[in-house]
Design an enzyme around this catalytic site. Structure first.
Site, PDB file in Angstrom:
ATOM      1  N   TYR A   1       0.821  -1.221   0.000  1.00  0.00           N
ATOM      2  CA  TYR A   1       0.000   0.000   0.000  1.00  0.00           C
ATOM      3  C   TYR A   1       0.850   1.264   0.000  1.00  0.00           C
ATOM      4  O   TYR A   1       0.431   2.314  -0.480  1.00  0.00           O
ATOM      5  CB  TYR A   1      -0.976  -0.001   1.186  1.00  0.00           C
ATOM      6  CG  TYR A   1      -2.207  -0.810   0.871  1.00  0.00           C
ATOM      7  CD1 TYR A   1      -3.345  -0.209   0.349  1.00  0.00           C
ATOM      8  CD2 TYR A   1      -2.210  -2.187   1.042  1.00  0.00           C
ATOM      9  CE1 TYR A   1      -4.459  -0.955   0.020  1.00  0.00           C
ATOM     10  CE2 TYR A   1      -3.321  -2.945   0.720  1.00  0.00           C
ATOM     11  CZ  TYR A   1      -4.442  -2.322   0.199  1.00  0.00           C
ATOM     12  OH  TYR A   1      -5.544  -3.061  -0.139  1.00  0.00           O
TER      13      TYR A   1
ATOM     14  N   GLU B   1      -8.754  -7.427   4.112  1.00  0.00           N
ATOM     15  CA  GLU B   1      -7.928  -8.440   3.438  1.00  0.00           C
ATOM     16  C   GLU B   1      -7.316  -9.396   4.465  1.00  0.00           C
ATOM     17  O   GLU B   1      -7.262 -10.608   4.244  1.00  0.00           O
ATOM     18  CB  GLU B   1      -6.864  -7.745   2.567  1.00  0.00           C
ATOM     19  CG  GLU B   1      -7.526  -7.123   1.334  1.00  0.00           C
ATOM     20  CD  GLU B   1      -6.752  -5.996   0.666  1.00  0.00           C
ATOM     21  OE1 GLU B   1      -5.527  -5.892   0.870  1.00  0.00           O
ATOM     22  OE2 GLU B   1      -7.388  -5.196  -0.061  1.00  0.00           O
TER      23      GLU B   1
ATOM     24  N   GLY C   1     -24.500 -13.531 -22.062  1.00  0.00           N
ATOM     25  CA  GLY C   1     -23.212 -13.981 -22.596  1.00  0.00           C
ATOM     26  C   GLY C   1     -22.426 -14.811 -21.601  1.00  0.00           C
ATOM     27  O   GLY C   1     -22.962 -15.721 -20.954  1.00  0.00           O
TER      28      GLY C   1
END
Ligand code: HEM
Length: 401
Positions: free
Chosen positions: A98, A140, A275
Site C-alpha cells: 500500500y 484483506e 453472454g
C-alpha cells in the site's frame, strides 16, 4: 471519520480532483510502473492498463470513497470495499504494498494539480488514502485468515484433467489438485485467479468464475476467447488458454474468493445473465443442486444466438434437478423455430412473471445489468435483494460523479 481539519479541504478539492481524475490515474500508473516494473510481472493486468479501465477503477474508487466521507460519513461503501478486498486477496496482495501506491498516487496528484496542492491539501488526501487503505488492509487480513492462508500461500498447482469446447468461443477446463495440502471449498458464485506465463516471459493473472461446486479435489472454470474490437488487442490470457492449454498441463490457481455469493436462504432465486455472465450462474446452480434445497429457481439468460449460449446443457441439467427450476432465454439472432421458453431480441423483464420475495443475482455486460436492475427496481424489487457481478474492473463503483 475524516478529521475536522481535512473535511473542508476535501470538500473544496473534490471537484478539481474529480475533473482531473483520468489524468491523475494515467500519470500515477506511468510513474509507478517506471519505478517498479516488476509490478507488471505477476500482479497488474497489462490488458486493463492498455485500455485504461483499471486506472479509472483504482483512482475513481478513491474519489468515490472521498465523496462518501464527505456526504455520508456514517455509511461507508461496504460493497466497494468488499469487492476490492476480494480482488486484492485473489492476487496475493500484501499490506506493505500500500505504501507504493500511496507514494505514486500522491506524486501524481501534485504533478497534475500543481500549485493548487498546498501541504494542507496533501495532508488531507493522505488521510483519505490511509483511511481507505487501512480498511482494505483489515478486510484483506480477515479474508486471508478465513481461508487460513497468508498472501504467499494462496497459489496451488492444478493439473488439467478435462477440456470441453462449450461453444466456438468458450472452453471449460476441469483441473485436479496436485498439491497434498487440503483446499477450501468455494462458495457459490466465487472466482479464482489464474496465473500464467505469457510468451514474452511475463506472468499475468486473470479471474475466472468457478462453474461447478467443487469436491475438494477438482475445480472447473470456463474461459471466453477475448477478441479485440474497435482496435483493442485480443485478450492474451484467454487466447493462450484456448490455443495452448491441454489435458495434462499444469496451471496455478489461487484459493477461491469473491463477495457476490448466494445467501444461505430458502427464498426463491432469480438469476439473470448475458453472454459469458452465465459462468457464475452455472456455479450457483451447481452448488444449489448439491445443497439439496427446495428453493425455487429461475434462470433468465440473454445471448447472441442459440449456438453462443455456453454451458446451456449443464445449467439445464441443474435446473431439472431443482424445485420448479426454469429457464427463459432471449436471443438477439434466433435461428429456426423457437421453443416456448425462448424469445427473440434483448431480455425484457417486463414479460417475465417473477416469484414473490425473491433474491436476484445479475451478471453480464454493465449496460445489460443497468437495464435489468432498473427494470427490477421499477417493478418494486428492493435494491437490497439485487446483487451483481462485474467482470473486469468495476467502473460502476468508481463512477463517483
Ligand atoms: C484492483 C482499488 C491498492 C493492485 C483494484 C480495483 C480497485 C482497486 C477499485 C478494481 C477492482 C475491480 O473492480 O475489479 C484500490 C485502492 C487501493 C488499492 C482504493 C488503495 C487504497 C492497491 C495496491 C496494489 C493494488 C497497494 C498493489 C501494489 C491491484 C491490482 C488489481 C487491483 C493488481 C487488479 C487489477 C488488474 O488486474 O489490473 N484495486 N487498490 N491495489 N488492485 Fe488495487
Amino acid at each position: 471519520m475524516l478529521s475536522d481539519t481535512s473535511l473542508p479541504i476535501i470538500k473544496a478539492t473534490l471537484p478539481v480532483v474529480g475533473e482531473n481524475i483520468h489524468e491523475i490515474a494515467r500519470r500515477f500508473y506511468d510513474h509507478m510502473f517506471k519505478g517498479r516494473p516488476e509490478l507488471l510481472d505477476g500482479l497488474f493486468n497489462r490488458g486493463n492498463q492498455a485500455d485504461g479501465h483499471q486506472q479509472q477503477a483504482l483512482a475513481g474508487s478513491i474519489a468515490a470513497f472521498a465523496t462518501n466521507l464527505v456526504d455520508n460519513p456514517d455509511n461507508l461503501p461496504d460493497h466497494l470495499l468488499n469487492r476490492v478486498a476480494h480482488k486484492h486477496v485473489s492476487l496475493g496482495l500484501r499490506p506493505n504494498q500500500y505504501a507504493i501506491v500511496h507514494e505514486n498516487l500522491m506524486w501524481a496528484i501534485v504533478d497534475v494539480l500543481g500549485d493548487a496542492v498546498t501541504p494542507e491539501v496533501v495532508a488531507a488526501w493522505d488521510e483519505v488514502y490511509w483511511l481507505m487503505a487501512n480498511m482494505l488492509i483489515n478486510k484483506e487480513r480477515g479474508l486471508y485468515s478465513a481461508v487460513d492462508l497468508n498472501p504467499d500461500e494462496i497459489w496451488r498447482t492444478w493439473e488439467v484433467v478435462e477440456r470441453r469446447e462449450e461453444t466456438a468461443e468458450v472452453v471449460t477446463f476441469v483441473v485436479k489438485r496436485t498439491d497434498p495440502r487440503p483446499t477450501k471449498q468455494s462458495l457459490p458464485g466465487q472466482y479464482v485467479s489464474l496465473k500464467m506465463l505469457m510468451k514474452d516471459g511475463v506472468h499475468q493473472l486473470r479471474q475466472y468464475s468457478l462453474t461447478a461446486a467443487d469436491d475438494g479435489d477438482h475445480r472447473q472454470f470456463a474461459v471466453k476467447r477475448v477478441q479485440g474490437i474497435q482496435g483493442a488487442p485480443d485478450g492474451e490470457m484467454s487466447n493462450l488458454l484456448h490455443d495452448t492449454v491441454k489435458v495434462g498441463d499444469r496451471v496455478q490457481l489461487s484459493a477461491p474468493f469473491g463477495d457476490v455469493v448466494l445467501n444461505y436462504s430458502n427464498r426463491p432465486l432469480v438469476l439473470a445473465s448475458a453472454g459469458i455472465g452465465i459462468t457464475p450462474m452455472a456455479g450457483m446452480l451447481s452448488h444449489t443442486v448439491k445443497s439439496d434445497t427446495d428453493r425455487k429457481i429461475q434462470l433468465l439468460h440473454a445471448d447472441g444466438e442459440p449456438g453462443t449460449f455456453a454451458l446451456r446443457r449443464q445449467v439445464e441439467d441443474s435446473l431439472a434437478q431443482l424445485n420448479e427450476g426454469k429457464l427463459d432465454a432471449w436471443f438477439e439472432h434466433p435461428d429456426g423455430t423457437m421453443a416456448e421458453n425462448e424469445h427473440s431480441g434483448y431480455m425484457n423483464i417486463d414479460d417475465v412473471q417473477l416469484p414473490e420475495d425473491a433474491e436476484y443475482y445479475l451478471c453480464g455486460p454493465l449496460a445489460f445489468m443497468k437495464l435489468v436492475r432498473s427494470a427490477l427496481i421499477a417493478r418494486g424489487i428492493p435494491a437490497k435483494d439485487i446483487q451483481y457481478e462485474v467482470f473486469g474492473p468495476d467502473l460502476w463503483l468508481a463512477d463517483f460523479q
